[in-house]
Design a protein around this motif. Structure first.
Motif, PDB file in Angstrom:
ATOM      1  N   ARG A  66       1.254  -1.310  -0.142  1.00 31.40           N
ATOM      2  CA  ARG A  66       0.299   0.168  -0.081  1.00 31.40           C
ATOM      3  C   ARG A  66       1.207   0.685  -0.214  1.00 31.40           C
ATOM      4  O   ARG A  66       1.814   1.580   0.921  1.00 31.40           O
ATOM      5  CB  ARG A  66      -0.373  -0.298   1.270  1.00 31.40           C
ATOM      6  N   LEU A  67       0.665   2.593  -1.286  1.00 34.91           N
ATOM      7  CA  LEU A  67       1.448   3.166  -1.044  1.00 34.91           C
ATOM      8  C   LEU A  67       0.868   3.882  -0.446  1.00 34.91           C
ATOM      9  O   LEU A  67      -0.279   4.531  -0.910  1.00 34.91           O
ATOM     10  CB  LEU A  67       1.984   3.014  -2.720  1.00 34.91           C
ATOM     11  N   PHE A  68       1.517   5.330   0.544  1.00 29.78           N
ATOM     12  CA  PHE A  68       0.217   6.363   1.346  1.00 29.78           C
ATOM     13  C   PHE A  68       0.813   7.277   0.475  1.00 29.78           C
ATOM     14  O   PHE A  68       2.314   7.940   0.024  1.00 29.78           O
ATOM     15  CB  PHE A  68       0.968   6.539   2.504  1.00 29.78           C
ATOM     16  N   THR A  69      -0.181   8.503   0.710  1.00 29.55           N
ATOM     17  CA  THR A  69       0.595   9.595  -0.845  1.00 29.55           C
ATOM     18  C   THR A  69      -0.548  10.742   0.695  1.00 29.55           C
ATOM     19  O   THR A  69      -1.440  10.671   0.447  1.00 29.55           O
ATOM     20  CB  THR A  69      -0.329   9.756  -1.895  1.00 29.55           C
ATOM     21  N   LEU A  70       0.486  11.761   0.849  1.00 32.33           N
ATOM     22  CA  LEU A  70      -0.026  13.174   0.810  1.00 32.33           C
ATOM     23  C   LEU A  70      -1.201  13.719   0.393  1.00 32.33           C
ATOM     24  O   LEU A  70      -1.221  13.715  -0.914  1.00 32.33           O
ATOM     25  CB  LEU A  70       1.240  14.498   1.194  1.00 32.33           C
ATOM     26  N   THR A  71      -2.268  14.378   0.778  1.00 29.96           N
ATOM     27  CA  THR A  71      -3.368  15.288  -0.396  1.00 29.96           C
ATOM     28  C   THR A  71      -3.129  16.413   0.250  1.00 29.96           C
ATOM     29  O   THR A  71      -2.129  16.466   0.649  1.00 29.96           O
ATOM     30  CB  THR A  71      -4.393  14.521   0.278  1.00 29.96           C
ATOM     31  N   ALA A  72      -3.631  17.253  -0.961  1.00 30.63           N
ATOM     32  CA  ALA A  72      -4.062  18.818  -0.883  1.00 30.63           C
ATOM     33  C   ALA A  72      -4.084  19.560   0.844  1.00 30.63           C
ATOM     34  O   ALA A  72      -3.189  20.266   1.312  1.00 30.63           O
ATOM     35  CB  ALA A  72      -4.303  19.334  -1.906  1.00 30.63           C
ATOM     36  N   ALA A  73      -4.547  18.722   1.081  1.00 34.48           N
ATOM     37  CA  ALA A  73      -5.284  18.628   2.659  1.00 34.48           C
ATOM     38  C   ALA A  73      -4.022  18.649   3.147  1.00 34.48           C
ATOM     39  O   ALA A  73      -3.296  19.548   4.578  1.00 34.48           O
ATOM     40  CB  ALA A  73      -6.701  18.234   2.965  1.00 34.48           C
ATOM     41  N   GLY A  74      -2.681  17.660   3.394  1.00 30.95           N
ATOM     42  CA  GLY A  74      -2.055  17.344   4.122  1.00 30.95           C
ATOM     43  C   GLY A  74      -0.845  17.830   3.514  1.00 30.95           C
ATOM     44  O   GLY A  74       0.122  17.172   4.997  1.00 30.95           O
TER      45      GLY A  74
END
Length: 83
Positions: free
Chosen positions: A71-79
């Motif tokens: 599972r690849l985790f990515t920052l969102t614009a909010a994060g």
């Protein structure tokens, strides 16, 4: 000592291009001398995902993972606190 959430988001352990839980745990150990279990990192990442600060997607299966998908985790614009 900063909280794990702060280390993951504010201190750049999770790059905007994304990272795996194991990679983030290794990064925390190298940069901050903080030993954290991969399970602990995943718990924080799933909480951040529920809040909309992180998104995740399953990658392809690899032989090094015994055929399991990562599972690849990515920052969102909010994060992303460092636009």
């Amino acid at each position: 000592m900063p909280h794990l959430i702060e280390l993951i988001i504010n201190k750049g352990s999770l790059q905007p291009t994304g990272a795996y839980g194991v990679t983030i745990a290794d990064e925390l150990q190298q940069r901050f001398q903080r030993t954290t279990s991969v399970t602990g990192v995943h718990v924080v990442l799933y909480r951040l995902e529920e809040k909309g600060l992180v998104s995740s997607a399953l990658g392809g299966a690899t032989l090094t993972q015994g055929g399991r998908r990562q599972r690849l985790f990515t920052l969102t614009a909010a994060g992303n606190v460092n636009p």
